[in-house]
Each structure stands twice: as C-alpha cells, then as structure tokens.
Design an enzyme around this catalytic site. Structure first.
Site: not given
Length: 592
Positions: A434-436
C-alpha cells in the site's frame, strides 16, 4: 504472548549522538534536550508495552466486524484509543492553534516507531488521521482548518484518504468517482472506493474522508482530479454534528494481516463534499498525504521487524537445542541455547544490523522534513523527495524479510499462531503494497526522482557521501571497517546511474528493468552511510568516556557486520542493472 519493549536507548542514540537534534537551529529543535526526549519516549514506551502490545494479538484474532452499517473494532481498542487521546499523542507535532504541541516531526516519528511496533493495526487509525490533517493544513482554507482540524487533532474525529477504485490503483487517471457541482459551492460525490484503511469504526464521533474525484471540465487523466472533504456526519456552523452524509461501508475486506484495522469498501451515493485546494489540482494535494504516508510506511517495515526481532532474541536465548561446536556453553542443561549456533547468530545479526540502520535512515529523513517545513530549506525538500521511495520501498521489503527471519528462529513454533510470530510477518507484508507498491516506488525513483532538478539532489547525495569519507579518512578506527566499504558501494551506485544515463534514453526499458535493483542498491548505500555515521558517534562516545561502553561497542560490532556482510550486495545489484533489459524483456508474453 509476544513481548515488546521500546528501544529508548537506541532512539536516543540516533537522535542525540548521530543527528545532534538539540544543537540544530531548526525551529523547535532547541527543546529536544536528551532528558526531554527520553521522558517522551519512555512514556510512549510504557503506554505501548502495557496497553497497545497486549491488544495486538486481540486485534489479529478478533478483527473488525460490520454491524448494521457500523464497524466494530476489537475488544479493548476503544479504551486504548481514549488513552491516546488523553495523552495528546496524535497532536505531538501539529500546530498549537489546533490543539497540537508543535514539537518537531522527528520526535513524532520516533514515537511512531514505538507505537507501530507495539500494534501496527491500531496505530493506523491515528496515522491516517495525521495524514489527512497534513493535507488540510497544506491545502485547506482557513475556514476548513478551523472547522475540522481541532476535532481531528484531538482524535474526537478521525480521517481517511480515498484514492483506489476497483478498476484502478496506481493509474488514478482511470478514476470514475464523480463530483457534481452544486449551487451552494459544494459537490455531490458519487462512486466507490476500495482498500480504505480505518474507513469506518466506533472509536470516534465523526470521520472526515478525503476523497479524490473528477469534477466537470478537468479533462482526461489525472488533470481532471480534485480533492474533496466528505464528512461521515455533516458539521454545522457551530461545530455540532448534523445529518448523516450518504457515505456507507459496503464491506470490510478479509485480509492477510492488520486484522485490527478496518479496511473498507466505501460507497459514496451523492454524498456532500467540499473542494479542498484548487479545482482539478487534487493530485498535488493528494501527494501531501502520500509523501508523509510513505515515510510512515517505511517506518512500519522496520518497526514490525523490531518487534519480531525482540521476540526472536528472547527465544534464541531460551530454546535449548544442540551443543556449541566449540564447547559446551550450558553444562547444567541437556543442550545449549540456540543463540550459540553461527547460523542463528547470522540470522539475528541480519535483523539487528538492518533495523538499527533503518531507524537512523528514517529519523534522518524526518529531520529533513522538519528542515523543509520549519526552515523552508528547499535542498532538504528535494533530498527527502529523492529518498522517499527508497525509504518506503527498501525498508518495507527488508522489514518483511527480517520478520520472516525472526519467525525462522522459532523453527516450527514460528509457524504456530500461539507464538505470535506469524502476525508480525503477515502485518508487515502489506507495507510492501500500500501507499504505492514497491515496484512503483522503484519506477518513481528511476523515472522521476533521479532527474529531478537536473539531477541536483542525487548529486548532492553523492557529494554528502564523498565529503563524509574525506572528512574522516584520517580516522583509522573507521577507515577499513566503514569508510572503504562505503566508498566501494557508492561507486557501484554511481556506476548504475551512469548506465541509466548512457542507455536509458535510447532504450527506456534498460533503465526500468533495473529500477528495482537500483532502489535496493541505493538503500544499501544509505544504510551504509548511516552505519558509518553511527560508528563515528559510537567511537566518539567511547573516546569521551561513557557509563555504558557495552552499548557503544555493540553498535560498532553490529555496524561492522552490516558493512562486511550486507553492503557488498551493491555489486550484485549493479551486475543485474548492467545486464540491461534483454534478460527481462526477451521472453514473449505468451511463453510465461
């Protein structure tokens, strides 16, 4: 049940011996005297070990439930959340005018490590709120700040960020959520968002969703995206709560880990939203959240490794199995503790040397953020922008690996849930995604960040390494164990950058195929620089005289291990990069 004790001495070492925070002229750093930071960290450690850590397995076992449209959090989470509120922990680094304490972000980051290690899933409720607060601070109007921030800083209300949709993750230009303008200046938001951490729960009166959506007239792709504040309950002019907004939870995702945090599908059915920042400039506002979040996720990677490592060390000292090949170490027992065996030592040293280097790297990054935000230092802003994908990508990849290695120390017991080690690995796994996702971090680093400002900041990093080596080349205590390996690793990194320059323009895949290796090569050099700096600080403390020489000697021994056993991986990464795109791209898609 797993144990956790806050590594206060290690955090103090980085803050004061290595980063010298109290001597910095950045606003607020003068307050960070060792006695003050120790008191804050010890209090955070007490709360984490006594309250948060015991709830970690509870959250993992119970998870969250959706009852009549409301998410119920695990047993004990509500009481723990009240303690976080009472202590003002969420507002540690936030402005005083909204109820915060306005302390530097570097101290908030150190506290964050402690709480994430104790209970990652629980900490995400306030962590996501902090990111939403940062976006409103940076892009909201004065009216929006006054309306939402005091209650969010106090955690009476929490916050989320809503980006991902079922058909688009990284490619936000494919977004379908719509924002329809209204005569009163508001918008009606319609669409579905997925993977929304802390999307709903029963611990706060209201939840302030920050939602990306497309308003008319913005054009195709990401250019048409705007950011909106969409409260769960409408907020009246006097600050009281009004009607329920038509935003609901479709379901709670069943996940591999972080069960104690509600990862929600959110349905927006004409929910009233309010534009934050400029129309069609939502990506800029969103990245305010993402950059802070990405450093925080990098922290999650090594913080989970820290918790797992503490338990692995305790187990290795207690578990009796086999005899030391050099001679019996436990003559009164049937076997020696497994910590005597070289391969167990290797395993633990991998973990220890990574975690301590990662801690220094992350706190240095937080110090750069403070310099950028509190002192307007554009060079610090550029350098942390370059480092963000490295911190996020490398520390989560390696953090997960180290959590697995800690699990390995337990043998078969590590695979049994009652020992709790699998939770650290399962919880750490999401940080790579997550978050890229980390592959995207590598592409961002090579495709965007290296060329930023004409390569100014990567050259500044090379100069930083070069200057450190030059300034300390007369220090024989550092030369062979730290400076020489760092110099060799830095040359590998420069050679990789040169390969991209020579080949990337004519064949972009030559750079992109090596991006992941480059990210890790860069990460090794950063950790090598941190270890060289820590070694210098440890020698300085020993030379000056200290009441705890064993602590500093252990630092040097651990640093030497990293430089000798881990840093040489830069040569492997360079060889992979220089093999170019052909080994990666030649096989036809149909042949996979």
């Amino acid at each position: 049940m797993p144990i956790y004790n806050a590594p206060v001495q290690d955090l103090q070492f980085v803050l004061h011996d290595v980063l010298n925070v109290s001597s910095s002229d950045v606003d607020g750093y003068g307050e960070l005297e060792p006695s003050f930071t120790a008191a804050v960290l010890e209090e955070a450690g007490k709360l984490s070990s006594e309250v948060l850590a015991p709830l970690n397995p509870v959250g993992d076992t119970e998870g969250c439930t959706l009852e009549n449209g409301v998410v119920r959090t695990p047993t004990g989470f509500g009481d723990a959340f009240e303690k976080i509120k009472e202590g003002g922990w969420n507002g540690l680094d936030l402005p005083e005018e909204y109820g915060g304490q306005n302390l530097p972000y570097v101290l908030s980051t150190a506290v964050g490590e402690i709480m994430v290690s104790a209970n990652m899933a629980f900490n995400m409720y306030q962590g996501l709120t902090h990111g939403a607060i940062s976006a409103i601070l940076a892009h909201g109007s004065d009216e929006q700040k006054a309306k939402y921030l005091p209650k969010m800083v106090s955690l009476d209300w929490t916050g989320t960020m809503n980006l991902t949709e079922p058909h688009c993750g990284t490619d936000l230009g494919m977004m379908r959520t719509k924002a329809e303008p209204q005569d009163d200046g508001s918008y009606l938001i319609t669409g579905q968002k997925i993977f929304i951490s802390a999307g709903d729960h029963d611990m706060a009166e209201n939840i302030i969703h920050l939602v990306l959506a497309k308003a008319p007239g913005g054009g195709e792709g990401t250019k048409g995206i705007s950011l909106f504040i969409v409260p769960k309950f409408m907020v009246n002019d006097d600050g009281s709560l009004g009607d329920r907004n038509p935003v609901t939870v479709g379901k709670i995702e069943e996940k591999m880990g972080i069960h104690g945090n509600a990862t929600c599908v959110m349905n927006y059915d004409g929910a009233k939203g309010f534009l934050i920042g400029d129309l069609h400039k939502g990506m800029r506002a969103m990245f305010t959240m993402m950059n802070e979040a990405r450093l925080g996720v990098g922290l999650q990677g090594y913080a989970q490794a820290e918790a797992a490592y503490q338990n692995a060390v305790a187990y290795a000292n207690d578990r009796l199995q086999g005899r030391d090949v050099t001679g019996v170490k436990n003559p009164d027992g049937p076997a020696d503790p497994i910590i005597v065996h070289p391969d167990v030592r290797r395993n633990l040293m991998d973990q220890k040397s990574f975690i301590e280097g990662a801690r220094a790297f992350t706190l240095w990054g937080a110090k750069l953020i403070d310099a950028a935000h509190r002192a307007g230092d554009e060079d610090a802003e550029g350098l942390i922008s370059l480092m963000t994908p490295v911190i996020k990508g490398v520390l989560t990849d390696r953090g997960f690996e180290m959590a697995v290695q800690a699990q390995q120390v337990y043998g078969g017991h590590g695979y049994i849930e009652e020992w709790g080690m699998s939770q650290f690995a399962r919880d750490a796994r999401i940080a790579m995604i997550y978050e890229g996702a980390n592959g995207i971090q590598a592409l961002d680093l090579v495709g965007r960040k290296l060329a930023q400002s004409g390569g100014k900041y990567v050259m500044a990093f090379f100069e930083m390494v070069k200057n450190f080596i030059k300034e300390n080349e007369g220090n024989e205590a550092l030369k062979s164990d730290f400076l020489d390996p760092l110099k060799a690793a830095s040359k590998d990194l420069q050679a990789a950058g040169m390969f991209f320059m020579q080949n990337g323009m004519k064949n972009p895949n030559a750079a992109l195929a090596g991006s992941y290796d480059f990210m890790h090569l860069f990460g090794h050099v950063c950790l090598g620089l941190m270890w060289a700096q820590m070694a210098k600080a440890a020698h300085g403390a020993l030379d000056a005289g200290t009441d705890d020489p064993a602590f500093y000697e252990a630092k040097l021994t651990t640093g030497k291990y990293y430089m000798a056993r881990q840093l040489p991986a830069t040569a492997l990464h360079l060889a992979r990069i220089q093999s170019g795109a052909d080994p990666v791209m030649t096989l036809a898609a149909a042949d996979f």
